[in-house]
Design an enzyme around this catalytic site. Structure first.
Site, PDB file in Angstrom:
ATOM      1  N   PHE B 103      16.190  -3.311  20.390  1.00  0.00           N
ATOM      2  CA  PHE B 103      14.854  -2.948  20.845  1.00  0.00           C
ATOM      3  C   PHE B 103      14.021  -2.352  19.706  1.00  0.00           C
ATOM      4  CE2 PHE B 103      11.921   0.291  22.521  1.00  0.00           C
ATOM      5  CZ  PHE B 103      11.099  -0.513  23.270  1.00  0.00           C
ATOM      6  N   GLN B 196      17.879  -8.183  32.574  1.00  0.00           N
ATOM      7  CA  GLN B 196      16.572  -8.564  32.048  1.00  0.00           C
ATOM      8  C   GLN B 196      15.853  -9.452  33.052  1.00  0.00           C
ATOM      9  OE1 GLN B 196      14.840  -7.492  29.649  1.00  0.00           O
ATOM     10  NE2 GLN B 196      16.248  -6.427  28.266  1.00  0.00           N
ATOM     11  N   CYS B 313      14.440  29.218  31.333  1.00  0.00           N
ATOM     12  CA  CYS B 313      14.877  28.865  29.976  1.00  0.00           C
ATOM     13  C   CYS B 313      14.585  30.016  29.021  1.00  0.00           C
ATOM     14  CB  CYS B 313      14.191  27.578  29.499  1.00  0.00           C
ATOM     15  SG  CYS B 313      12.496  27.791  28.939  1.00  0.00           S
ATOM     16  N   CYS B 316      10.785  30.571  28.378  1.00  0.00           N
ATOM     17  CA  CYS B 316       9.988  31.169  29.456  1.00  0.00           C
ATOM     18  C   CYS B 316      10.376  32.623  29.732  1.00  0.00           C
ATOM     19  CB  CYS B 316      10.091  30.333  30.721  1.00  0.00           C
ATOM     20  SG  CYS B 316       9.184  28.782  30.561  1.00  0.00           S
ATOM     21  N   HIS B 341      11.997  24.364  26.262  1.00  0.00           N
ATOM     22  CA  HIS B 341      11.458  24.412  27.625  1.00  0.00           C
ATOM     23  C   HIS B 341      11.428  23.020  28.255  1.00  0.00           C
ATOM     24  CE1 HIS B 341       9.089  25.049  31.160  1.00  0.00           C
ATOM     25  NE2 HIS B 341       8.366  23.997  30.783  1.00  0.00           N
TER      26      HIS B 341
END
Lengths: 399, 395
Positions: B103, B196, B313, B316, B341
């Site tokens: 990709f 696909q 977290c 925070c 965060h």
């Protein structure tokens, strides 16, 4: 806050800072390494990572240049600088200039000082400076001053810095004494006068008028990486002149990214407080400290020191020679970076411009310097600083 | 061939939503047990944006992603082999997943040309012609040593139409067989086939049916999140999960927006990855249920609240929006703090999804989540349609 000197040795002195608000009941031992911050944080290091590096009490050095643009927020926040930046458990120390960044020369004017912020130059006078200090409520701070001198400064430049600084000091001191908010903040006075002994002596004379917490020997350089090249011998006479005339019981501070040998000689001369601008600069150029500072390190060490740029105290991990070195920076180092990661990984991160590379280097360099200072204090305690100096000096090519 | 070895990947469904296709499971991998549905943060070059592996563990990340194309270029396969694989190189003890490299080649390299043999491209370093074949991709991924690896697939842009889509779909299955044949570490690494077929329902169904004939331990839905309409996107996911076996994990590649995650979980997808949470953090954008906060905006200059008062977290718990605003353009720490965060946000979102499925309250979770996210009540029609298709009606 209180400063007391416990032992004065042939080389160096041992003391401590006590009665500090943020760390009630605990002490900061001197010679103390204050922690260089930018925008209120240790460069690359968040609070949770800082806890993984050390549990020591630390004095956070916050240069005004790096926090200037947040001053209005700090003012409306109202709880002071340390809490604003998310480090309320750590006492703070503010100086006008930044020891890690070259201060552009020749921009101070009248009785005002140029502060180079991330948004450009700002001109600050004593009343503005002291208003900012009042909103930041640092535990320690340096008076506004003009230290724009180095070994090349003209007599005229030196005399201008001295007269401007004495005026700035007078004003800041007056405002400090009048301030209720700052009654618990320790006030430091600068010592100016470049490399001119007479000017220094005159300034010291002036200083005797003020009852300050301590002194910052300023005006020996314009900050930034150039300081690393300064040899002790070129500052020795000014240092000696100033220190002999200072009251012994007062705190003596010197800033700058001194190389480890010069730094040790400054410790030996009797300074009590330094900063971590060198670990930061080393990190920024992709390097890790490798200099040794005790016999154990010496005994177990086999790695060649220094890098091709001639900086003997560090290795540059951006160098391709580390691409497949699956070993820590230092086998004996207890830091998080050395315990968990290899030179090869850090090399990969640095050359891939990944942020974690600088995080790991800063962890190592900061830890290495904190340990270095522990060794320094131990050596003074044992009155063996001279052998520590000899050990570090033996690794430097210019001995 | 794959399938028999229980140690490389075992998946067990722990609970299902009685309304939608949502389910909770645990996927046991050689390096870690992964709770699904799971969001996998992307660590392209063997690191996630300035965050230490210890912090990722603290954030409860159980599996992260590495990109084969980038790692194969730098540090290179020789170095990774000498290091003993990517786990050791980056010192990450938990699970890893690698993509096939295809990709990235098609999207990054203008000069990529796809033939039956593989993806032909000019090296961006010395201009020499290289070929990434299914065998080569497998060999590199075997050297990296991730718990889960992806087959090399023939990727066409998701809005491509016509015979090229069918060719790519058919070739993807032929390449799958070559990857499985070349796979040398089936005892501790699992290859996921990729469904696909572009946006054509018939081709998608054909692809899914072809791929599930190969007895592999999990499946991916690919070729989406490439600029197609959301209306096409959800339909392709929905019909793929209808065909894919219920007892194996399903991975929808490149999905990471919160509303997409909530919808795709209802459609029965178990695994996701996206660079978005960490990429947007670098630009000062913090994720919340309502959308995102751009911390660069002057609005936050005197906002002394945490990013999200509900979030526990490390960012925070300690830092205010005002402080983050003050360093967001100048200090790397701002990027680290917002990344922490944002990863915590994704992890907590997946936890909330898993918990509500286990309590069989997923439909009400979805409704309340969408109400917060679109607080004006104007739900995008694709969200309404997708959820309706699995029996969840938004008010």
């Amino acid at each position: 806050m209180k400063f007391s000197v416990n032992h004065i040795r042939t080389s160096g002195r041992i003391g401590c800072l006590t009665g500090i608000d943020a760390i009630a009941g605990q002490t900061l031992p001197t010679p103390l390494l204050t922690v260089y911050t930018r925008g209120g944080n240790v460069p690359h290091i968040t609070h949770d990572v800082l806890q993984m590096i050390t549990s020591e009490n630390l004095l956070m050095h916050m240069p005004l240049t790096t926090i200037f643009t947040s001053c209005t927020s700090i003012e409306s926040f109202g709880k002071g600088l340390s809490e604003f930046v998310g480090l309320k458990e750590y006492p703070s120390y503010v100086t006008p200039q930044d020891p890690a960044v070259l201060t552009p020369s020749g921009y101070n004017e009248a009785d005002k000082v140029a502060i180079w912020t991330k948004n450009g130059k700002r001109i600050v006078d004593p009343s503005r400076y002291m208003a900012m200090i009042e909103s930041m409520k640092p535990n320690v701070y340096l008076s506004l001053c003009d230290g724009d001198t180095d070994s090349n400064s003209s007599k005229k430049r030196v005399s201008k810095c001295v007269s401007r600084s004495s005026h700035l000091l007078q004003e800041c001191y007056r405002l400090h004494e009048a301030s209720g908010v700052l009654k618990d903040s320790a006030f430091l006075a600068p010592i100016e006068g470049g490399y001119d002994t007479h000017a220094r002596r005159a300034f010291l004379e002036e200083l005797s008028k003020y009852d300050v917490f301590g002194y910052v020997l300023d005006g020996l350089h314009n900050n930034g990486p150039e300081v690393e090249n300064i040899k002790f011998i070129s500052v020795e006479s000014i240092v000696t002149e100033c220190l002999t005339h200072l009251p012994k019981e007062k705190l003596r501070v010197i800033h700058g990214a001194w190389n480890p040998v010069t730094l040790l000689q400054l410790v030996a001369a009797g300074f009590d407080m330094f900063d971590t601008s060198l670990p930061y600069l080393s990190t920024e150029r992709g390097s890790a400290f490798t200099f040794l500072f005790n016999e154990t390190m010496l005994a177990s060490d086999q790695t060649p020191k220094g890098n091709s740029d001639g900086l003997w105290y560090e290795i540059c991990l951006e160098d391709v020679s580390y691409k497949e070195v699956f070993e820590p920076i230092s086998k004996d180092c207890e830091c998080l970076a050395c315990k968990n990661h290899t030179k090869a990984y850090i090399h990969h991160l640095l050359t891939s411009h990944e942020l974690l590379g600088r995080v790991l280097l800063m962890i190592h360099n900061f830890h290495h310097y904190l340990e270095f200072f522990k060794s320094i204090r131990r050596a003074i305690e044992n009155d063996s600083l001279d052998s520590l100096i000899a050990l570090v000096q033996s690794q430097s090519p210019c001995t | 061939m794959s399938g028999g070895n229980p140690s490389a990947l075992t998946y067990r469904v722990l609970g299902c939503c009685s309304t939608s296709k949502a389910r909770v499971g645990v996927m046991k991998l050689p390096h870690h047990d992964v709770d699904t549905p799971v969001f996998m943060p992307v660590g392209t070059k063997g690191t996630i944006k300035g965050i230490l592996p210890q912090q990722l563990e603290e954030l409860n990340c159980q599996i992260i992603l590495g990109n084969t194309y980038h790692l194969g270029t730098k540090p290179g396969i020789d170095t990774l082999k000498k290091a003993g694989g990517l786990h050791k190189f980056m010192n990450w003890p938990r699970a890893l997943l690698t993509d096939s490299g295809g990709f990235q080649m098609v999207s990054l390299l203008e000069l990529a040309e796809i033939t039956e043999e593989g993806v032909k491209f000019k090296s961006p370093y010395d201009g020499s012609e290289c070929m990434l074949t299914p065998e080569h991709s497998t060999e590199i991924q075997n050297a990296i040593g991730a718990d889960i690896m992806m087959q090399l697939d023939d990727v066409v842009h998701s809005t491509t139409t016509g015979p090229r889509v069918e060719e790519a779909m058919e070739r993807t299955t032929r390449w799958l067989d070559r990857c499985l044949e070349a796979h040398s570490r089936d005892h501790d690494q699992t290859i996921f086939p990729i469904v696909q077929g572009g946006l054509n329902p018939t081709l998608r169904e054909q692809s899914a049916h072809k791929q599930i004939q190969r007895d592999t331990r999990g499946f991916a839905i690919g070729g989406l999140s490439g600029g197609e309409s959301k209306d096409d996107f959800w339909r392709m996911v929905h019909l793929s999960t209808d065909i894919l076996p219920k007892n194996k994990p399903r991975y929808c590649m490149g999905v990471g927006f919160a509303e997409d995650l909530v919808v795709c979980c209802a459609l029965g997808v178990d695994m996701y990855d996206c660079v978005f949470p960490t990429r947007t953090a670098r630009f000062g954008c913090a994720l919340v249920d309502e959308g995102q906060l751009n911390l660069k905006l002057v609005t936050y200059k005197n906002d002394f609240r945490p990013i999200d008062s509900e979030c526990n977290c490390s960012t925070c718990k300690r830092y205010t929006r005002a402080y983050l605003h003050s360093i967001v353009t100048s200090e790397t720490v701002a990027c680290h703090l917002v990344s922490v965060h944002n990863i915590a946000y994704q992890m907590r979102l997946m936890l909330r999804i898993r918990t509500s499925i286990m309590e069989d309250k997923y439909p009400s979770f979805v409704k309340s989540f969408m109400k917060t996210r679109y607080n004006d009540g104007c739900y995008p029609s694709w969200v309404v349609d997708a959820l309706n298709a699995v029996g969840i009606a938004l008010d």
